[in-house]
Structures are given as structure tokens and as C-alpha cells.
Scaffold this active site. Structure first.
Site, short mmCIF file in Angstrom:
data_model
loop_
_atom_site.label_atom_id
_atom_site.label_comp_id
_atom_site.label_asym_id
_atom_site.label_seq_id
_atom_site.Cartn_x
_atom_site.Cartn_y
_atom_site.Cartn_z
CB SER A 59 -0.90 0.00 1.24
OG SER A 59 -1.52 1.25 1.44
CE1 TYR A 115 -4.34 -2.12 4.71
CE2 TYR A 115 -3.62 0.09 4.11
CZ TYR A 115 -4.01 -1.18 3.75
OH TYR A 115 -4.07 -1.53 2.43
#
Length: 331
Positions: A133, A158
């Protein structure tokens, strides 16, 4: 038929947003696709089942309902599918949700990814491609973001789990020779998308006449990347595993549109597509958010002659057309 036809590919998160689009593309190419998903309720499971139903119409598709954290079930899926290539897209997504429910990120993104690596070690594959990501870059001021830049200061759990995935994959590539490619995705959007993402929830609220929440006064920048461009990037490198040059067959690429949009401009583009003005509730910056994202895609262009190029207006128009079609009569 191309040389990729009839290749056996395991796609985790196949009922998810990107996984669905990738699985459908691979099936169109003639691949044999095993899709694995736990169909959890992080967002509407009905949407996941609707995606899955379309995939199950193809003769080359086989579905396995399992959780990555279940090592035995994952190992059985590998044994049955005997995949040549694995694409790991299953993960607990969402930056803000990682603050509310951190345990699910440990289970899915850390334990689950470790299980994938172990399965690839015990059932050798030609190539492991896994989702990382843009969040790993944190609040970096330098743009565009390059995979050569340090990414050691995540600002959300995350992001920390995704950076951990990259480190684990590199380690397994180094120790066991597993060819692996990590892909740092930048704000992927499009038809069949995730309801928790801004463009999706904004659309619902604008149509319902409800206010949308605009963080940091709208002074945020995101590199919005259309899902078909992401899938094209994956397919281009999927059957071209990295070589062990330098001792480790592992590499990283950004997949982003390399043209960040200001949040207020993004909202204006969405309003134009929908034909309605949004009611806006301006709020401060949220914990875990980053100010900007911007992808350096020069390595992807150099190695594969491809860079995402779908414009925001075009992509949002396609999303809105799908949204109206899918939700017609479901309100």
C-alpha cells in the site's frame, strides 16, 4: 491461446474489489483460477457474494471459502489447486478501522500473510505477487513517492502491517528463493468497489441528501488509480517473476496514477458526474491519515512499458454508471 492460457493461479481475496477484477481478467485470458475468500462482514457481504456469483459463471473458476489465518485450510487450498502463481490480495483493509479494531489486522495481515509465505515454501510456486500500500510511505513530504525512498515511519497500524508484509516477503525470498513482487497500490477506485472508501460513501450520501465528511478542510491529496489500470499492471508482471540477481528474487513497484488530486477537486468531479452538489461537513485531520500520496511509476514503465492513465472524470463516470445499475431497486 497465449502462453499464459491454462496457467493455474490462486487469488486470495477473490470476492474483494481488486481480487474480483483480477480473477475475471485472468479467466478471460484462459487461466485456471482458484479464488479464496472468507467473505467477512467488514463491509456488505452481499456485494462480495454478487462479485463471486459472476466469477462462478466461468468454467475455469473454483472457489474456496477460508481465512488466511487458518493455516490448515490454506495449506489444503494450495494442495488442491497446485498453483503456479499466487496473488495475495486478501487483507484487512482501511486506515481508520485499524485504530478501532487492531486485532483483525494482526490476524489477517500478519498471521495470514505469514501463512501464505509458509504455504508458498511448502508448495513451491513460480511467483508470489502480493498487495502492499501507498500507506507505507507515511507522511513523507518528498514527491513523487519512490520505492527507493525510506518507508520506516508508518502512521497507522494498517500501514505498519503492509510494511511488515514487504519485510517478511523479502526474508522468505532470500531464505527460500521464493520469487516475490510487492505492489504498493495508490487509492484504487472503480465499479464493484468498496463501500467504506470515500468515493463510494460520498456517492451514497450525495444521492441521499446527507452531508459528507471532508477532513483537513479538504486540503488532502490522493493519487486516485482506476481499478482496470491496477489489474493491467498486475497482469503485465504476473508471469514474469523476478530473478535472483543480487541474491534475492524480490522486487517492489508502485501502481498509481502519478497525478494526485486535491480532495476538494475530487469532490467537485464527483458532483459533476452525479449532477448534484454535496453537503459538506468540514472536519480536522484524522489520526492515521496522511496529507498526500503520489506514485513514482517510472520503474513500472521502464520494465513493462505501462503506467496507469485513466482520468479521474472517466473513472468516476464508469463507477457511477455501475453504482446506479447495481443499486437500482435496492434502496
Amino acid at each position: 491461446m497465449t502462453e499464459q492460457s491454462k496457467r493455474s493461479v490462486l487469488v486470495t481475496g477473490a470476492a474483494g474489489f481488486i481480487g474480483f477484477h483480477l480473477a475475471r481478467r485472468l479467466l478471460d485470458m484462459g487461466c485456471q483460477v482458484t479464488g479464496l475468500d472468507n467473505l467477512n462482514d467488514y463491509y456488505d457481504p452481499g456485494l462480495k457474494r454478487a462479485r463471486l456469483a459472476l466469477l462462478q459463471e466461468a468454467a475455469g473458476f473454483r472457489f474456496v471459502q477460508a481465512d488466511l489465518a487458518d493455516a490448515a485450510a490454506l495449506g489444503e487450498a494450495f494442495s488442491q489447486a497446485a498453483p503456479e502463481v499466487v496473488v495475495n490480495l486478501a487483507a484487512q483493509a482501511g486506515v481508520r478501522y485499524s485504530i478501532e479494531c487492531p486485532q483483525s489486522y494482526v490476524s489477517s495481515n500478519l498471521v495470514g500473510f505469514f501463512n501464505v509465505l509458509e504455504a508458498c515454501r511448502r508448495h513451491p510456486v513460480e511467483h508470489l505477487v502480493y498487495a502492499s500500500s501507498s500507506s507505507v510511505y507515511g507522511n513523507q513530504e518528498k514527491t513523487p513517492f519512490s520505492t527507493d525512498d525510506p518507508a520506516d515511519h508508518p502512521v497507522s497500524l494498517y500501514a505498519a502491517t503492509k510494511k511488515s508484509n514487504e519485510l517478511l516477503a523479502y526474508c522468505y525470498s532470500h531464505l527460500y528463493g521464493i520469487p516475490a513482487t510487492g505492489l504498493r497500490f495508490f487509492t484504487v477506485y472503480g465499479p464493484w468497489g468498496r463501500p467504506d472508501m470515500a468515493y463510494f460513501s460520498f456517492t451514497r450520501k450525495i444521492l441521499a441528501g446527507e452531508p459528507i465528511r471532508v477532513f483537513n478542510g479538504g486540503d488532502l491529496y490522493r493519487d486516485f488509480t482506476y481499478v482496470d489500470d491496477v489489474v493491467e499492471g498486475i497482469v503485465r508482471l504476473l508471469f514474469d517473476p523476478p530473478k535472483a540477481e543480487g541474491g534475492c528474487p524480490h522486487r517492489l513497484y508502485n501502481i498509481g496514477n502519478h497525478r494526485p488530486e486535491k480532495l476538494l477537486d475530487f469532490i467537485a468531479a464527483l458532483e459533476a458526474v452525479i449532477g448534484r452538489e454535496a453537503k459538506k461537513e468540514f472536519l480536522p485531520m484524522q489520526p492515521g491519515d496522511v496529507y498526500q500520496t503520489c506514485a513514482d511509476v517510472a520503474p513500472l514503465m521502464h520494465d513493462y512499458g505501462f503506467a496507469p492513465d485513466t482520468t479521474l472524470t472517466e473513472g468516476l463516470a464508469r463507477f457511477y454508471a455501475w453504482y446506479c445499475s447495481y443499486y437500482e431497486g435496492k434502496a
